[in-house]
Motif scaffolding. Structure first.
Motif, PDB file in Angstrom:
ATOM      1  N   ALA A 150       0.833  -1.201   0.000  1.00 23.62           N
ATOM      2  CA  ALA A 150       0.000   0.000   0.000  1.00 23.62           C
ATOM      3  C   ALA A 150       0.868   1.251   0.000  1.00 23.62           C
ATOM      4  O   ALA A 150       0.560   2.243  -0.679  1.00 23.62           O
ATOM      5  N   HIS A 154       2.400   1.608  -3.389  1.00 22.26           N
ATOM      6  CA  HIS A 154       1.320   2.034  -4.258  1.00 22.26           C
ATOM      7  C   HIS A 154       1.107   3.544  -4.138  1.00 22.26           C
ATOM      8  O   HIS A 154       0.831   4.223  -5.123  1.00 22.26           O
ATOM      9  N   ALA A 155       1.269   4.069  -2.928  1.00 22.25           N
ATOM     10  CA  ALA A 155       0.991   5.489  -2.709  1.00 22.25           C
ATOM     11  C   ALA A 155       2.147   6.383  -3.155  1.00 22.25           C
ATOM     12  O   ALA A 155       1.920   7.455  -3.700  1.00 22.25           O
ATOM     13  N   LEU A 191       4.215   9.724   6.350  1.00 31.05           N
ATOM     14  CA  LEU A 191       3.057   9.206   5.632  1.00 31.05           C
ATOM     15  C   LEU A 191       1.847   8.952   6.534  1.00 31.05           C
ATOM     16  O   LEU A 191       0.784   8.612   6.038  1.00 31.05           O
ATOM     17  N   TYR A 222      -1.293  10.718   5.547  1.00 28.27           N
ATOM     18  CA  TYR A 222      -1.961  10.419   4.279  1.00 28.27           C
ATOM     19  C   TYR A 222      -2.581   9.039   4.253  1.00 28.27           C
ATOM     20  O   TYR A 222      -3.545   8.805   3.547  1.00 28.27           O
ATOM     21  N   LEU A 223      -1.959   8.087   4.988  1.00 34.39           N
ATOM     22  CA  LEU A 223      -2.416   6.706   4.916  1.00 34.39           C
ATOM     23  C   LEU A 223      -2.832   6.231   6.305  1.00 34.39           C
ATOM     24  O   LEU A 223      -2.138   5.428   6.913  1.00 34.39           O
ATOM     25  N   THR A 257      -3.472   2.270   6.671  1.00 33.91           N
ATOM     26  CA  THR A 257      -2.213   1.564   6.501  1.00 33.91           C
ATOM     27  C   THR A 257      -1.312   1.807   7.701  1.00 33.91           C
ATOM     28  O   THR A 257      -0.653   0.891   8.203  1.00 33.91           O
ATOM     29  N   TYR A 270       6.798  14.127  -3.208  1.00 31.37           N
ATOM     30  CA  TYR A 270       6.086  13.030  -3.847  1.00 31.37           C
ATOM     31  C   TYR A 270       5.582  13.489  -5.203  1.00 31.37           C
ATOM     32  O   TYR A 270       5.332  14.674  -5.424  1.00 31.37           O
ATOM     33  N   PRO A 296       0.245  11.517  -1.594  1.00 32.49           N
ATOM     34  CA  PRO A 296      -0.089  10.113  -1.367  1.00 32.49           C
ATOM     35  C   PRO A 296      -1.509  10.017  -0.836  1.00 32.49           C
ATOM     36  O   PRO A 296      -1.954  10.858  -0.060  1.00 32.49           O
ATOM     37  N   HIS A 297      -2.233   9.003  -1.313  1.00 30.65           N
ATOM     38  CA  HIS A 297      -3.611   8.850  -0.877  1.00 30.65           C
ATOM     39  C   HIS A 297      -3.822   7.425  -0.404  1.00 30.65           C
ATOM     40  O   HIS A 297      -3.113   6.516  -0.808  1.00 30.65           O
ATOM     41  N   GLU A 298      -4.807   7.264   0.472  1.00 28.85           N
ATOM     42  CA  GLU A 298      -5.099   5.938   1.000  1.00 28.85           C
ATOM     43  C   GLU A 298      -5.587   5.020  -0.117  1.00 28.85           C
ATOM     44  O   GLU A 298      -6.178   5.465  -1.096  1.00 28.85           O
ATOM     45  N   SER A 299      -5.287   3.728   0.031  1.00 33.47           N
ATOM     46  CA  SER A 299      -5.652   2.753  -0.986  1.00 33.47           C
ATOM     47  C   SER A 299      -7.147   2.494  -0.962  1.00 33.47           C
ATOM     48  O   SER A 299      -7.821   2.798   0.022  1.00 33.47           O
TER      49      SER A 299
END
Lengths: 640, 106
Positions: A377, A380-381, A393, A396-397, A400, A467, A471-474
């Motif tokens: 994850a 991915h971000a 992070l 943003y996540l 996760t 970045y 970054p965004h959550e999955s």
């Protein structure tokens, strides 16, 4: 005994998924292929849970001892009257436990991949390979005999190869796949020789007869010695070589870090939770032979496991690629399991190590799959594998972040998370058996906490980096497995393993050893606080540490130069002093003999082809004169 | 049984001379027609042998006669085929000299 015949469906369904998606996948929409694969696995997982429930709590026990149940069996290859290779399904505590582990993690990875692999080329192929892998792994754990296990063992090797080099356009992925395949294949050579030795002396492949304590075949074979060592010990050490290759034990570990070139869900499924513990499973499967007839082989297992866990933990402290940190962490944890089996005795409370190893296998599968999926994850971000390009992070996540933190606490052995319970059992078992190994593992427990929290603080705390996009959550398909596995990591520790999975099938009493437990929690916390101090608000402490222990840091950073050692041994020694002369012999002697014969016939033909002049009368002349000469010769010889 | 006074060897000498005359002609002549004629000579010398041996050694049997009849029939067919081939060769090479017909070589 019957009533479990449906269990044959558990491996068959993923196989059907593989065949179906492999043949028709390219014609359907990727999303549909993903849903079909996931549904198949869901059915498999459901069946495994039913099996586990009815085995452990309804019908598996006879007189308080869990029995080995052959749920399905068919003769596949009849070699002689007595010796035959079967294919079947065997249920006993460890295989049922593995069923649950494999189908759970595989299902989570299937669900996760629907999100993670979205838009990748070969999405359907990916799911087909996942099905193949799941089938082979389930066939491996359910094997009724050592040969079926070997077949599936190679099948998981193949599917691992296919999935590591999934991005076949990337040269590093292809190289990593080849490396994994060749290294494990080399180890499997030992496995095969071990199987042949064992079956030659015991005249059977069957697990049930091999692992019955005091079975006459084994006792007989144990009496045969070769160069002063029992053949059973030799066979077991060779079999363990196969297990060490698959489980990335030192010195056959070099393929595992490179295997991280594969897609992250694959790393979670194959290179963290299931395939790499196949070696542990193998030792656990043959455990009665190890423990009762060949304690020497078991000692080797213990020391290889102990050394690997320390070695890998030291390397993990300096790596920057998050997946590589996790890979070395996996090696280290598998070392723990091997060590637990190695220090165990057979039966009752002596079998604490056996139980602890399997317990740790179970909990490790959950939290390591969680760590890998979490790492997926993150990757991915931020589109990078490197910690140096991550930081801050947690804002943003959030999901996760929380699940990753749970996994880190679990692996660090903080109560009440599951890692604490299983790791503590291992430490207790080691403490009662071998103090050296205990202190090694004790140190590793601290290192584990340190490197995991180094990873955690580097990724989720510290400063933001640049970045490509925020970054965004999955999506939910990716966070759901994370949450599920986080729950499993928290609660798996409360399973009564000492009643369910024991070396002889009978339950025994197991108590928490308070001083040992608090000591291990203590060193875990020390590791966490050191990491927190160094990495939460970076002030240059890590660089100072690296400068102080310059050589150690450099060696660890370069993985103790193991790859270079391998390259040196293969390229500089084997290739130069063995392969080159052999190649020279092949080219200059074998090939040139053949070429010479061809050249001579060619040359001779060229010289005599003038005889075929096309002049009919010349032919006739030769024919007639030869006939005359022959006739005269016969006359001369026989009428004289 | 023997009515004439000619001995068997006399017939065999004639047939041998015919045979080697045929072989010599086959090897030395350049004209395809002459070669064909030489082949006929060889065949006929064989015929004589068959008849002579039949007549002198197994006078009550007829196999030798039948063989010669066969050979005569086959010789006729062979001559027809051979002449057809020779005509085609002539059309192709404008010659029936056997030395010109040497394309079937290495």
């Amino acid at each position: 005994m019957s009533g479990f015949s449906y269990t044959v469906l558990i491996p068959i369904i993923p196989l059907l998924m593989f065949v179906f998606l492999g043949l028709t996948g390219h014609k359907m929409k990727p999303a549909i292929a993903g849903i079909i694969g996931t549904t198949g696995l869901f059915i498999s997982a459901l069946l495994s849970y039913i099996t586990a429930y009815s085995y452990f709590f309804v019908s598996g026990k006879v007189d308080g001892v869990y029995q080995k149940i052959i749920a399905f069996n068919t003769v596949w290859l009849q070699l002689t009257d007595k010796l035959h290779i079967d294919l079947g399904v065997m249920l006993d505590p460890i295989s049922v436990m593995m069923l649950v582990v494999i189908t759970t993690v595989s299902l989570m990875v299937h669900i996760y991949s629907n999100g993670y692999m979205k838009g990748e080329r070969g999405f359907q192929r990916f799911f087909a390979f996942l099905g193949l892998f799941t089938f082979s792994m389930l066939g491996l754990v359910l094997a009724t005999n050592i040969f079926q296990m070997y077949i599936c063992w190679e099948l998981v090797g193949v599917s691992s190869f296919l999935l590591i080099s999934f991005y076949y356009e990337k040269p590093t992925a292809v190289a990593a796949g080849k490396k994994a395949f060749i290294v494990t294949r080399f180890a499997d050579l030992g496995f095969l020789i071990g199987i042949l030795l064992l079956s030659y002396f015991t005249k059977t492949f069957d697990f049930v007869s091999l692992t019955t304590p005091g079975c006459p075949a084994i006792t007989q074979a144990a009496g045969v010695t070769f160069m002063g060592v029992s053949v059973v010990t030799i066979a077991l050490v060779l079999i363990f070589m196969g297990g060490a290759g698959k489980s990335a034990m030192f010195p056959l570990h070099i393929w595992l870090p490179d295997a991280m070139e594969g897609p992250t869900p694959v790393s979670a499924l194959i290179h963290a939770a299931t395939m790499v513990v196949a070696g542990v499973y193998l030792v656990a499967r043959l455990f009665p032979i190890f423990a009762l007839t060949s304690p020497d082989a078991l000692t080797i297992v213990a020391y290889v496991g102990g050394f690997t866990s320390l070695f890998a933990a030291v390397i993990a402290c300096t790596q920057n690629d998050i997946k590589r940190v996790l890979a070395y962490s996996t090696m280290s944890q598998i070392g723990y399991m091997m060590l637990a089996l190695g220090v165990s005795g057979y039966g009752g409370h002596d079998g604490l190590g056996f139980m602890a190893g399997n317990f740790h296998l179970f909990t490790h599968a959950m939290f390591k799959a969680l760590l890998f999926l979490g790492a997926g994850a993150i990757i991915h971000a931020v589109h990078s594998n490197y910690m140096t390009e991550m930081g801050g992070l947690r804002k943003y996540l959030p999901i996760t972040h929380i699940t990753f933190l749970i996994a880190c606490l679990t692996i660090a052995g903080v109560p009440p998370f599951s890692g604490f319970w299983s790791k503590d059992e291992i430490l207790t078992a080691a403490f009662h058996h071998d103090k050296v190994l205990f202190f090694v593992e004790y140190a590793v427990a601290g290192l584990t906490a340190f490197y995991m929290f180094r990873l955690y603080f580097n990724v989720f705390w510290g400063e933001d980096r640049h970045y490509h996009h925020t970054p965004h959550e999955s999506p939910f398909v990716m966070t759901f497995p994370l949450m599920f596995l986080a729950l499993a990591s928290i609660f798996a520790g409360f399973l009564p393993f000492h009643e369910l999975v024991t070396s002889d099938g009978a339950a025994f009493e197991s108590h928490l050893d308070i001083p040992l437990a608090s000591a291990s929690v203590g060193i875990g916390l020390v590791g966490i606080f050191v990491a927190m101090f160094m990495y939460m608000k970076p002030k240059g402490a890590p660089e100072k540490m690296a400068a102080t222990f310059k050589h150690l840091y450099k060696w660890s950073y370069n993985k103790f130069y193991m790859d270079e050692v391998y390259l040196f041994v293969t390229k500089k020694i084997i290739f130069r002093y063995i392969s080159r002369p052999v190649a020279w012999f092949d080219k200059r002697v074998v090939d040139d003999t053949m070429n010479g014969i061809a050249w001579i016939s060619n040359y001779a033909s060229f010289k005599i082809r003038g005889l075929q002049s096309g002049q009919l009368q010349k032919y006739a002349f030769v024919f007639i004169s030869s006939a005359l000469i022959l006739a005269l010769t016969f006359v001369y010889l026989f009428l004289n | 049984m023997l009515t004439s006074g000619i001995p068997m060897e006399a017939f065999l000498v004639v047939s041998t001379i015919m045979f080697f005359a045929g072989v010599y002609g086959f090897l030395t002549r350049r004209n395809l027609i002459t070669i064909l004629m030489s082949v006929e000579l060889i065949l006929n010398s064989v015929n004589i042998n068959f008849l002579v041996f039949n007549r002198f050694l197994f006078p009550n049997q007829l196999q030798g006669h039948f063989f010669s009849l066969f050979i005569i029939a086959i010789a006729a067919a062979e001559a027809a085929v051979a002449i057809a081939i020779i005509i085609n060769i002539y059309r192709h090479f404008n010659s029936i000299n056997v030395e010109n017909v040497n394309e079937m070589k290495y």
